[in-house]
Structure formats: C-alpha cells, structure tokens
Design a protein around this motif. Structure first.
Motif, PDB file in Angstrom:
ATOM      1  N   VAL A   1       0.752  -1.139   0.041  1.00 36.18           N
ATOM      2  CA  VAL A   1       0.087  -0.042   0.065  1.00 36.18           C
ATOM      3  C   VAL A   1       0.925   1.212  -0.021  1.00 36.18           C
ATOM      4  CG1 VAL A   1      -1.735   1.209   1.244  1.00 36.18           C
ATOM      5  CG2 VAL A   1      -1.669  -1.223   1.207  1.00 36.18           C
ATOM      6  N   PHE A   2       0.435   2.207  -0.989  1.00 36.58           N
ATOM      7  CA  PHE A   2       1.362   3.309  -1.004  1.00 36.58           C
ATOM      8  C   PHE A   2       0.403   4.472  -1.144  1.00 36.58           C
ATOM      9  CE2 PHE A   2       4.324   0.664  -2.077  1.00 36.58           C
ATOM     10  CZ  PHE A   2       5.634   0.826  -1.813  1.00 36.58           C
ATOM     11  N   GLY A   3      -0.193   5.110   0.132  1.00 36.49           N
ATOM     12  CA  GLY A   3      -0.945   6.208   0.217  1.00 36.49           C
ATOM     13  C   GLY A   3      -0.321   7.488   0.516  1.00 36.49           C
ATOM     14  N   THR A   4      -0.869   8.471   0.126  1.00 36.59           N
ATOM     15  CA  THR A   4      -0.221   9.830   0.371  1.00 36.59           C
ATOM     16  C   THR A   4       0.253  10.200   1.823  1.00 36.59           C
ATOM     17  OG1 THR A   4      -2.459  10.903   0.558  1.00 36.59           O
ATOM     18  CG2 THR A   4      -1.109  11.048  -1.442  1.00 36.59           C
ATOM     19  N   ALA A   5      -0.304   9.630   2.979  1.00 31.99           N
ATOM     20  CA  ALA A   5       0.128   9.779   4.354  1.00 31.99           C
ATOM     21  C   ALA A   5       1.581   9.117   4.574  1.00 31.99           C
ATOM     22  CB  ALA A   5      -0.869   9.112   5.108  1.00 31.99           C
ATOM     23  N   TYR A   6       1.436   7.969   3.830  1.00 28.65           N
ATOM     24  CA  TYR A   6       2.935   7.309   4.124  1.00 28.65           C
ATOM     25  C   TYR A   6       3.882   7.984   3.100  1.00 28.65           C
ATOM     26  CZ  TYR A   6       6.451   3.806   3.170  1.00 28.65           C
ATOM     27  OH  TYR A   6       7.832   3.264   2.683  1.00 28.65           O
ATOM     28  N   CYS A   7       3.588   8.184   1.941  1.00 30.35           N
ATOM     29  CA  CYS A   7       4.477   8.908   0.806  1.00 30.35           C
ATOM     30  C   CYS A   7       4.921  10.287   1.211  1.00 30.35           C
ATOM     31  CB  CYS A   7       3.888   8.862  -0.564  1.00 30.35           C
ATOM     32  SG  CYS A   7       3.820   7.148  -1.081  1.00 30.35           S
ATOM     33  N   SER A   8       4.073  11.036   1.898  1.00 34.22           N
ATOM     34  CA  SER A   8       4.417  12.412   2.352  1.00 34.22           C
ATOM     35  C   SER A   8       5.578  12.347   3.616  1.00 34.22           C
ATOM     36  CB  SER A   8       3.174  13.085   2.799  1.00 34.22           C
ATOM     37  OG  SER A   8       2.325  13.153   1.862  1.00 34.22           O
ATOM     38  N   ALA A   9       5.363  11.213   4.412  1.00 40.59           N
ATOM     39  CA  ALA A   9       6.393  11.151   5.378  1.00 40.59           C
ATOM     40  C   ALA A   9       7.689  10.384   4.758  1.00 40.59           C
ATOM     41  CB  ALA A   9       6.024   9.932   6.291  1.00 40.59           C
ATOM     42  N   MET A  10       7.640   9.772   3.782  1.00 41.08           N
ATOM     43  CA  MET A  10       8.785   9.338   3.043  1.00 41.08           C
ATOM     44  C   MET A  10       9.629  10.460   2.388  1.00 41.08           C
ATOM     45  SD  MET A  10       9.622   6.177   3.888  1.00 41.08           S
ATOM     46  CE  MET A  10      11.016   5.822   2.570  1.00 41.08           C
ATOM     47  N   TYR A  11       8.854  11.375   1.807  1.00 41.19           N
ATOM     48  CA  TYR A  11       9.115  12.559   1.073  1.00 41.19           C
ATOM     49  C   TYR A  11      10.003  13.201   1.915  1.00 41.19           C
ATOM     50  CZ  TYR A  11       9.627  16.442  -2.136  1.00 41.19           C
ATOM     51  OH  TYR A  11      10.183  17.468  -2.527  1.00 41.19           O
ATOM     52  N   LEU A  12       9.338  13.611   3.155  1.00 45.86           N
ATOM     53  CA  LEU A  12       9.988  14.431   4.130  1.00 45.86           C
ATOM     54  C   LEU A  12      11.436  13.726   4.862  1.00 45.86           C
ATOM     55  CD1 LEU A  12       6.808  15.736   5.914  1.00 45.86           C
ATOM     56  CD2 LEU A  12       8.394  17.025   4.597  1.00 45.86           C
ATOM     57  N   LYS A  13      11.248  12.627   4.884  1.00 49.14           N
ATOM     58  CA  LYS A  13      12.460  11.771   5.293  1.00 49.14           C
ATOM     59  C   LYS A  13      13.519  11.598   4.249  1.00 49.14           C
ATOM     60  CE  LYS A  13      13.939   7.359   7.056  1.00 49.14           C
ATOM     61  NZ  LYS A  13      13.331   6.098   7.464  1.00 49.14           N
ATOM     62  N   THR A  14      13.403  11.438   3.010  1.00 42.96           N
ATOM     63  CA  THR A  14      14.380  10.940   2.150  1.00 42.96           C
ATOM     64  C   THR A  14      14.801  12.211   1.232  1.00 42.96           C
ATOM     65  OG1 THR A  14      12.680  10.002   0.661  1.00 42.96           O
ATOM     66  CG2 THR A  14      13.485   8.426   2.129  1.00 42.96           C
ATOM     67  N   VAL A  15      13.866  12.855   0.622  1.00 42.56           N
ATOM     68  CA  VAL A  15      14.102  13.921  -0.067  1.00 42.56           C
ATOM     69  C   VAL A  15      14.427  15.268   0.657  1.00 42.56           C
ATOM     70  CG1 VAL A  15      13.199  15.418  -1.921  1.00 42.56           C
ATOM     71  CG2 VAL A  15      12.726  13.207  -1.826  1.00 42.56           C
ATOM     72  N   CYS A  16      13.727  15.642   1.786  1.00 42.25           N
ATOM     73  CA  CYS A  16      13.880  16.569   2.396  1.00 42.25           C
ATOM     74  C   CYS A  16      14.980  16.604   3.689  1.00 42.25           C
ATOM     75  CB  CYS A  16      12.729  17.241   3.295  1.00 42.25           C
ATOM     76  SG  CYS A  16      11.479  17.653   1.661  1.00 42.25           S
ATOM     77  N   GLY A  17      15.368  15.287   3.896  1.00 44.82           N
ATOM     78  CA  GLY A  17      16.122  15.048   5.110  1.00 44.82           C
ATOM     79  C   GLY A  17      15.734  15.409   6.302  1.00 44.82           C
ATOM     80  N   LEU A  18      14.412  15.169   6.755  1.00 41.41           N
ATOM     81  CA  LEU A  18      13.942  15.744   7.880  1.00 41.41           C
ATOM     82  C   LEU A  18      13.848  14.765   9.122  1.00 41.41           C
ATOM     83  CD1 LEU A  18      11.179  18.348   7.004  1.00 41.41           C
ATOM     84  CD2 LEU A  18      13.483  18.794   7.809  1.00 41.41           C
ATOM     85  N   GLU A  19      14.588  13.463   8.895  1.00 34.73           N
ATOM     86  CA  GLU A  19      14.426  12.619   9.933  1.00 34.73           C
ATOM     87  C   GLU A  19      14.891  12.983  11.071  1.00 34.73           C
ATOM     88  OE1 GLU A  19      15.620   7.861  10.591  1.00 34.73           O
ATOM     89  OE2 GLU A  19      16.489   9.086   9.008  1.00 34.73           O
ATOM     90  N   GLY A  20      14.034  12.947  12.272  1.00 34.49           N
ATOM     91  CA  GLY A  20      14.382  13.476  13.469  1.00 34.49           C
ATOM     92  C   GLY A  20      14.087  15.040  13.675  1.00 34.49           C
ATOM     93  N   GLY A  21      13.536  15.512  12.663  1.00 33.49           N
ATOM     94  CA  GLY A  21      13.059  16.787  12.556  1.00 33.49           C
ATOM     95  C   GLY A  21      11.614  17.004  12.949  1.00 33.49           C
ATOM     96  N   LYS A  22      11.081  18.189  12.758  1.00 33.03           N
ATOM     97  CA  LYS A  22       9.495  18.552  13.048  1.00 33.03           C
ATOM     98  C   LYS A  22       8.820  19.317  11.921  1.00 33.03           C
ATOM     99  CE  LYS A  22       7.232  19.685  17.440  1.00 33.03           C
ATOM    100  NZ  LYS A  22       7.611  20.210  18.977  1.00 33.03           N
ATOM    101  N   VAL A  23       7.629  19.029  11.990  1.00 38.00           N
ATOM    102  CA  VAL A  23       6.917  19.639  10.804  1.00 38.00           C
ATOM    103  C   VAL A  23       5.743  20.280  11.427  1.00 38.00           C
ATOM    104  CG1 VAL A  23       7.728  18.232   8.962  1.00 38.00           C
ATOM    105  CG2 VAL A  23       5.572  17.591  10.088  1.00 38.00           C
TER     106      VAL A  23
END
Length: 431
Positions: free
Chosen positions: A212-234
C-alpha cells in the motif's frame, strides 16, 4: 464467386487524434460471376481511369483512407482503392483480419448484398498504435503478459466507498497467482498503510501493508528521504493517519487536531522554533487559525512547503462530492504566496517511492485508475502502460476531449486502454 465492392464514405471527421478516422462507412458486396469480369469492367485487375464504374469512387477520392480501417495500417499509410473484381476470400480475409465482428460468420451467398454501418469507431476503427482503446477479447492477455507489475488506485477501481467492485478481489488475487506484483496507490491521506491493508483483507483482497502506497505514508517518506527531515519537526495540517506515518519514520509533528481561535493578535501566534516544514493534507479541523499559523511558519526563511495532493473534489456515492485536500492546499498557497511541492498522484514521487523499494521496471508496469488527471497522468509521466476503469469519475468522453485538444500537456491524460470495470480482466486471467 467474386465480389464487387462498392465503397461509399462519409468524410465527417471524428473527435479522434487520428485525422483519417471516419464517422461511418457503408460496404456493399455485390455477387459476380466467379470467372468472368464484370461486363462493364474490361480490366478488373488493372482498372483504368476511364472505368465506367468510377462513379463508385469519386475521382477526388481515388486515394481512400478507408482501407486502413480494415487492415489496421498506421495513420501515415494510405492505400489506393479502385473498383474492380474482388475475390470473395480476399475480401472476407481482410474483414476478419480487421477484427470487425459484424462480418464474422457471415455467409456470402449468391446474389447476397451485405451492408454494414457503424459508429462504433472507437473499438473497431482505430489503428493498433493509437490510444484510448477498449480493452477486450484478444487484447487482454497480451497486455497482461507484457507486464510484471500492476498498480491500482482504490476508490473507483476496486471499491466505491465501502462497497467492493464486483469481481475486483478475484482479479487482484488471480493477478498474484499469475506471478504479478500488485500495489495499491491512493491519494487518500486519511488512512495509514495498516488501515488500508485491514480494509483490503476485510473486502476479500490478498494484500499486505507493504503493498500500500498512500499519500500519508509517501508524504512522510518524502520529508524523510528527499527533505532530510528525519528527527526533525513539521507543522501538520492533516489527519491522525498522517501523524502516525510521520512518527513511524522518525519525524515529529505539531498541529494535528483542532486549533482554538484566539483573535487578540493574529500575527502574534506561538510558533515552534523546531518546525522546518509545513505539510498539508486532508484535515477536518481546518480553520482560519490553522491557515494563519501555516502562513507564519512559511514566512520564515528555509521553511519547506509540502502537500499530499491537489484533488479539489472527492466523489461520494450517489453522485455527491465533498471538498478535497487540494482546496485546503490552495488556501495555504494563496495566503503564503508560495507553491507547495506535492507528493501524491500525478507526481512521480509516488512511483519512485514504490520503485525504490521493489525495483520494478517502468515498461513492465501497468497503472489502473479511475481518474484521468491523477492516475492516468501518473502512469503516462512515468512511462507506464495505462488502463482507465469506468467505475469511477472519468469517462471515455473526457479522455477523447483531451486527445483531440491538440495540447501536449493534456495528452498524458489519455489512457492506452479502458474497460467498463476491472472485472473485465477476469476471463483472460481465468483462462
């Protein structure tokens, strides 16, 4: 027995990309003696311009664009057709090769006149290389054989609301039994992957959370992998499911849930200094205060702006609709005077997210969807084969309008194939 073919055509153009498409043609087969040429046609095998039967073909129409309809030639090819003696078997073979069912199993008896009129041009008069073809009969199996991976939208394709599309579970399960990888790609941001897997299982689908690939999951993955926000805050304008998916990949959030209004000073609101991005999705608690708070965050230098998707209307049962998350995103964009980066369909990130985990090959993938502007556009932009199901919001007429528009940016919304329902694939899978 030979046959003289009398061709009459109506040259009214159709709303198709192929400029040679005709609205209808009439074919009349006239029985002739098998050996002797027509008494008024002295050179049946080598027609002469002075042939007295030239009235069957107007001089200006000597080069007909009719033959490609029978032989499925490319639009660039033309065949010069002149009156003369046609052998029965040759005519019959050409018609059968064209796959025109009106002529199948016809008995070409002596002195019999056969007339065919059709406006079913979309299914029977298209060249094999064109798009927006009905997928049926002998076309289904070769298409399925050409792919290893099938991506499906959910609402409108395999279910409508809480009701499963008849035959959809059998199709999905048989695809897997036939060795196909199946993934569910949805712009719905109100559910986590786990929630979707549970719903799929309850409706009879063989599916796992990882598919399953929904926008809730894919948005989190985008912020983590593309934006490098792992450990950050939104700052989140979104659903509890989005909050859960963010936290699952190590991203903290603030903003989920209601935001009480305090009108004392709209510009003097509490802002979390750790927030590095604003994420906007479906939020039933959207308010002026949330809009204002998002604006204040986005006014800060370096704050990223991400949206789940741009769907402005969500169709419901009975023809009803409700505003989609795209409406909320546009409100924030207008206030902040900035454009968000979206991750949902038709953005390619959803496919990239899937492909990076499962290493699928683009030209061996089929995208099945019910919306032209999201599902089909995603497939086209990613180089996938595309199939529109007519159990959702988009219609063949919509696709044809895009096709004949002549605008390059709209051609991506024209599917390769369409079916009435995903269940139309069942016969090929069961065979």
């Amino acid at each position: 027995m030979g046959l003289r073919m009398q061709w009459k055509t109506c040259y009214k153009k159709l709303p198709l990309a192929a400029p040679w498409a005709l609205e209808r043609f009439v074919c009349r087969a006239e029985a002739l003696h098998p050996e002797d040429p027509h008494p008024e046609d002295p050179h049946p095998e080598d027609p002469h311009p002075e042939d007295p039967h030239a009235e069957y073909l107007h001089p200006e129409d000597r080069t007909l664009l009719l033959k490609p309809l029978l032989l499925r030639l490319s639009p660039a090819q033309q065949v010069t057709q002149t009156p003369g003696l046609w052998k029965r078997q040759a005519v019959r073979s050409s018609l059968l090769d064209a796959g025109i069912p009106e002529f199948q199993n016809k008995e070409w008896g002596e002195n019999q006149h056969v007339t065919w009129e059709s406006t079913e041009y979309q299914e029977h008069m298209e060249p094999s290389g064109s798009k927006c073809r009905r997928l049926s009969g002998a076309l289904v199996k070769p298409l399925l054989d050409s792919v290893d991976c099938v991506l499906l939208d959910c609402d409108g394709v395999i279910w409508r609301g809480g009701q499963v599309i008849p035959g959809a579970p059998q199709v999905i399960n048989l695809l897997k039994e036939n060795g196909k990888r199946v993934f569910f790609v949805t712009n719905n941001s109100t559910k986590t992957r786990r929630m979707y897997a549970d719903k799929l299982a309850a409706l009879g689908f063989d599916a796992s959370e990882e598919e399953v690939f929904g926008t809730a999951y894919c948005s989190a993955m985008y912020l983590k992998t593309v934006c490098g926000l792992e450990g950050g805050k939104v700052y989140l304008i979104g659903s509890p499911a989005m909050r859960q998916e963010l936290e699952a990949v190590g991203i903290r959030q603030t903003g989920a849930g209601p935001d009480p209004i305090d009108p004392t000073d709209w510009t003097d609101v509490d802002l979390d200094p750790e927030v590095k991005a604003v994420l906007v999705g479906f939020d039933e608690h959207f308010s002026y205060m949330k809009l204002n708070r998002a604006l204040q965050y986005l006014s800060r230098q370096g704050c990223l702006f991400v949206g789940t998707n741009r769907d402005t209307r969500l169709p419901l049962e009975g023809g009803k609709t409700v505003p989609g998350p795209g409406c909320l995103l546009q409100a924030v964009e207008t206030a902040a005077q900035r454009q968000a980066q979206t991750v949902g369909k038709p953005n390619q990130f959803m496919f990239d997210c899937l492909a990076s985990q499962f290493h699928v090959t683009r030209d061996r993938c089929l995208m099945v969807g019910a919306r032209l502007d999201t599902d089909i556009m995603l497939g086209s932009s990613c180089g996938l084969k595309t199939l529109l199901t007519l159990t959702g919001v988009s219609t063949v007429a919509d696709a044809e309008a895009h096709q004949r528009s002549g605008r390059a940016e709209r051609q991506g919304m024209v599917p390769d194939y369409y079916v009435e329902s995903i269940a139309d694939l069942l016969p090929a899978l069961q065979g």
